[in-house]
Design a protein around this motif. Structure first.
Motif, PDB file in Angstrom:
ATOM      1  N   MET A  68    -104.716   0.671  12.762  1.00 42.72           N
ATOM      2  CA  MET A  68    -104.381   1.589  13.837  1.00 42.72           C
ATOM      3  C   MET A  68    -105.357   1.479  15.004  1.00 42.72           C
ATOM      4  O   MET A  68    -104.983   1.703  16.160  1.00 42.72           O
ATOM      5  CB  MET A  68    -104.333   3.025  13.314  1.00 42.72           C
ATOM      6  N   ASP A  69    -106.597   1.150  14.713  1.00 42.18           N
ATOM      7  CA  ASP A  69    -107.565   0.990  15.802  1.00 42.18           C
ATOM      8  C   ASP A  69    -107.155  -0.157  16.718  1.00 42.18           C
ATOM      9  O   ASP A  69    -107.150  -0.011  17.947  1.00 42.18           O
ATOM     10  CB  ASP A  69    -108.958   0.740  15.223  1.00 42.18           C
ATOM     11  N   LYS A  70    -106.777  -1.282  16.136  1.00 38.58           N
ATOM     12  CA  LYS A  70    -106.333  -2.413  16.959  1.00 38.58           C
ATOM     13  C   LYS A  70    -105.012  -2.086  17.647  1.00 38.58           C
ATOM     14  O   LYS A  70    -104.806  -2.411  18.822  1.00 38.58           O
ATOM     15  CB  LYS A  70    -106.196  -3.671  16.099  1.00 38.58           C
ATOM     16  N   LEU A  71    -104.088  -1.438  16.906  1.00 39.05           N
ATOM     17  CA  LEU A  71    -102.774  -1.154  17.470  1.00 39.05           C
ATOM     18  C   LEU A  71    -102.861  -0.199  18.660  1.00 39.05           C
ATOM     19  O   LEU A  71    -101.972  -0.196  19.527  1.00 39.05           O
ATOM     20  CB  LEU A  71    -101.855  -0.574  16.393  1.00 39.05           C
ATOM     21  N   SER A  72    -103.924   0.577  18.745  1.00 38.22           N
ATOM     22  CA  SER A  72    -104.089   1.492  19.875  1.00 38.22           C
ATOM     23  C   SER A  72    -104.200   0.743  21.199  1.00 38.22           C
ATOM     24  O   SER A  72    -104.002   1.330  22.272  1.00 38.22           O
ATOM     25  CB  SER A  72    -105.337   2.365  19.665  1.00 38.22           C
ATOM     26  N   ARG A  73    -104.497  -0.549  21.139  1.00 38.02           N
ATOM     27  CA  ARG A  73    -104.596  -1.363  22.356  1.00 38.02           C
ATOM     28  C   ARG A  73    -103.232  -1.838  22.851  1.00 38.02           C
ATOM     29  O   ARG A  73    -103.113  -2.349  23.956  1.00 38.02           O
ATOM     30  CB  ARG A  73    -105.480  -2.590  22.090  1.00 38.02           C
ATOM     31  N   ALA A  74    -102.200  -1.702  22.009  1.00 33.70           N
ATOM     32  CA  ALA A  74    -100.877  -2.219  22.349  1.00 33.70           C
ATOM     33  C   ALA A  74    -100.098  -1.228  23.210  1.00 33.70           C
ATOM     34  O   ALA A  74    -100.413  -0.037  23.265  1.00 33.70           O
ATOM     35  CB  ALA A  74    -100.096  -2.512  21.075  1.00 33.70           C
ATOM     36  N   VAL A  92     -99.830  -9.446   2.799  1.00 35.69           N
ATOM     37  CA  VAL A  92    -100.930  -9.354   1.834  1.00 35.69           C
ATOM     38  C   VAL A  92    -101.828  -8.216   2.309  1.00 35.69           C
ATOM     39  O   VAL A  92    -101.764  -7.105   1.809  1.00 35.69           O
ATOM     40  CB  VAL A  92    -101.677 -10.692   1.698  1.00 35.69           C
ATOM     41  N   ASN A  93    -102.654  -8.494   3.323  1.00 33.16           N
ATOM     42  CA  ASN A  93    -103.435  -7.402   3.908  1.00 33.16           C
ATOM     43  C   ASN A  93    -103.522  -7.531   5.426  1.00 33.16           C
ATOM     44  O   ASN A  93    -104.382  -6.918   6.054  1.00 33.16           O
ATOM     45  CB  ASN A  93    -104.837  -7.367   3.302  1.00 33.16           C
ATOM     46  N   GLU A  94    -102.602  -8.312   6.018  1.00 33.54           N
ATOM     47  CA  GLU A  94    -102.675  -8.548   7.462  1.00 33.54           C
ATOM     48  C   GLU A  94    -102.136  -7.387   8.300  1.00 33.54           C
ATOM     49  O   GLU A  94    -102.377  -7.347   9.513  1.00 33.54           O
ATOM     50  CB  GLU A  94    -101.984  -9.863   7.845  1.00 33.54           C
ATOM     51  N   ILE A  95    -101.442  -6.445   7.666  1.00 36.14           N
ATOM     52  CA  ILE A  95    -101.082  -5.189   8.328  1.00 36.14           C
ATOM     53  C   ILE A  95    -101.481  -4.053   7.389  1.00 36.14           C
ATOM     54  O   ILE A  95    -100.994  -3.968   6.263  1.00 36.14           O
ATOM     55  CB  ILE A  95     -99.580  -5.091   8.643  1.00 36.14           C
ATOM     56  N   SER A  96    -102.349  -3.185   7.861  1.00 36.01           N
ATOM     57  CA  SER A  96    -102.771  -2.049   7.052  1.00 36.01           C
ATOM     58  C   SER A  96    -101.584  -1.116   6.818  1.00 36.01           C
ATOM     59  O   SER A  96    -100.734  -0.923   7.697  1.00 36.01           O
ATOM     60  CB  SER A  96    -103.889  -1.297   7.777  1.00 36.01           C
ATOM     61  N   VAL A  97    -101.529  -0.499   5.628  1.00 38.54           N
ATOM     62  CA  VAL A  97    -100.420   0.413   5.320  1.00 38.54           C
ATOM     63  C   VAL A  97    -100.418   1.623   6.249  1.00 38.54           C
ATOM     64  O   VAL A  97     -99.383   2.285   6.408  1.00 38.54           O
ATOM     65  CB  VAL A  97    -100.464   0.876   3.852  1.00 38.54           C
ATOM     66  N   GLU A  98    -101.534   1.915   6.891  1.00 32.91           N
ATOM     67  CA  GLU A  98    -101.564   3.049   7.816  1.00 32.91           C
ATOM     68  C   GLU A  98    -100.682   2.814   9.030  1.00 32.91           C
ATOM     69  O   GLU A  98    -100.265   3.766   9.696  1.00 32.91           O
ATOM     70  CB  GLU A  98    -103.009   3.340   8.261  1.00 32.91           C
ATOM     71  N   VAL A  99    -100.362   1.556   9.299  1.00 27.46           N
ATOM     72  CA  VAL A  99     -99.493   1.229  10.428  1.00 27.46           C
ATOM     73  C   VAL A  99     -98.029   1.548  10.119  1.00 27.46           C
ATOM     74  O   VAL A  99     -97.218   1.747  11.019  1.00 27.46           O
ATOM     75  CB  VAL A  99     -99.652  -0.264  10.816  1.00 27.46           C
ATOM     76  N   ASP A 100     -97.677   1.646   8.833  1.00 27.82           N
ATOM     77  CA  ASP A 100     -96.276   1.798   8.433  1.00 27.82           C
ATOM     78  C   ASP A 100     -95.599   3.003   9.064  1.00 27.82           C
ATOM     79  O   ASP A 100     -94.398   2.970   9.344  1.00 27.82           O
ATOM     80  CB  ASP A 100     -96.156   1.911   6.906  1.00 27.82           C
TER      81      ASP A 100
END
Length: 359
Positions: free
Chosen positions: A247-253, A266-274
């Protein structure tokens, strides 16, 4: 349309027609729930698969048809040395359409050359995955309302990522496309795909920074680093955690940027992004089922079924493909066809797209 081996077998009009059919199936499933009654799909999955295999099974069942097949070469006569050619010939006597997933590039094309029923490529090695691309295009269209004038970022394994190759090649035909390629140097997009971007005048940039690319994007397409494509586990272990979207990185989008992934992750998208409304990777699964329903129906309604014949400026058995991942490297009786591409790199293997002059 007789087979779907590569996404480029479909025109822009074909793709839009399939999207329109798929959306109608979503809205009115009762219209289609017995339209393929009496038809049989053979699912030949030489490689492990969950989403794609289940999606095809659910698609055929949603049309009222039946399914046969195998899940793993060890459970078939392949373990006894049977060729793709012979397996396809045998199965074509028992089914109306073949769906094939294979670890060797070009295997579905080899099957299509052997039989008179439709063949669908469900993923061949690191080469192509056209039905995943149909799911991706449907998702982008439903979320963004268009397939043109978009900036697409593809991140992760761009070298072996067949979903990336297919998606970029499909989108190259739409106006206003811009591409951002995000990967470690070892996993850069193959030269032949970059050459196609350049030939079509599509602007692209290459970067190792996901954070730096995110503010530019309308669509972020994440991919996993694929352990099964590496010859060296040391290299895989060094690269496997190159990109992790949280979510920290996604905040830049952008607020309306959508996040996609062909899965499995695997782990390239954190489940918090779901739970973020921009996360669309599970929507891809839903859309994929209906796009495969539309494709199966379209192929089986075609009356002009004939064996696959290579098109374009073709030479036969003049060159030998030395790509060890190509189906021609393990099935010696397959004819070696090379297609003329452009004046600088005149011929590529039709199975894996390796350049003749590099071999």
């Amino acid at each position: 349309m007789k087979d779907l081996i590569d996404i480029m077998d479909l025109s822009v009009a074909d793709i839009q027609g399939l999207i329109d059919d798929a959306v109608d199936m979503m809205n009115h499933p009762e219209k289609y729930d017995s339209c393929m009654k009496g038809k049989r799909l053979a699912a030949l999955f030489y490689e492990p698969s969950t989403r794609t295999r289940f999606s095809f099974l659910a698609a055929m069942q949603g049309l009222g048809g039946d399914v046969i097949g195998f899940t793993g070469a060890a459970s078939s006569s392949v373990s006894k040395g049977e060729s793709v050619h012979d397996t396809a010939k045998v199965v074509s006597e028992l089914a109306d359409i073949i769906v094939m997933r294979h670890n060797m590039e070009g295997a579905p094309l080899a099957a299509a050359q052997a039989v008179d029923i439709p063949v669908i490529n469900a993923g061949d090695g690191g080469h192509a995955h056209p039905t995943q691309t149909l799911a991706d295009l449907c998702t982008i269209y439903r979320e963004k309302g268009r397939l043109d004038h978009l900036t697409i970022g593809v991140c992760g394994d761009l070298r072996y990522g067949r979903t990336v190759h297919s998606l970029l090649r499909a989108l190259m035909r739409y106006e206003g496309l811009k591409v951002v390629l995000i990967s470690p140097d070892e996993l850069r997009l193959p030269k032949y795909v970059r050459a196609e971007l350049e030939e079509k005048g599509i602007p692209y940039i290459e970067t190792v920074s996901l954070e730096g690319a995110l503010p530019l994007l309308d669509v972020l397409y994440m991919t996993r680093i694929q352990k099964e494509r590496f010859n060296s586990l040391v290299t895989y272990d060094r690269l496997k955690n190159s990109y992790i979207l949280d979510m920290d990185k996604l905040s830049r989008a952008k607020k309306d940027c959508i996040v996609m992934h062909p899965l499995p992750r695997v782990n390239e998208i954190s489940v918090e992004v779901d739970d973020d409304p921009r996360a669309c990777y599970f929507k891809q699964v839903y859309n994929g089922r209906y796009m495969r329903m539309a494709l199966i129906r379209r192929l089986l309604l075609e009356n002009d079924h004939h064996r696959y014949v290579p098109q374009g400026e073709i030479v036969k058995d003049k060159y030998i493909c030395h790509n060890e991942r190509c189906i021609t490297s393990c099935e010696q009786e397959i004819h070696h066809y090379f297609r003329r591409i452009d004046k600088n790199h005149p011929y590529r293997c039709i199975y894996c797209e390796a350049r003749a002059e590099e071999e």
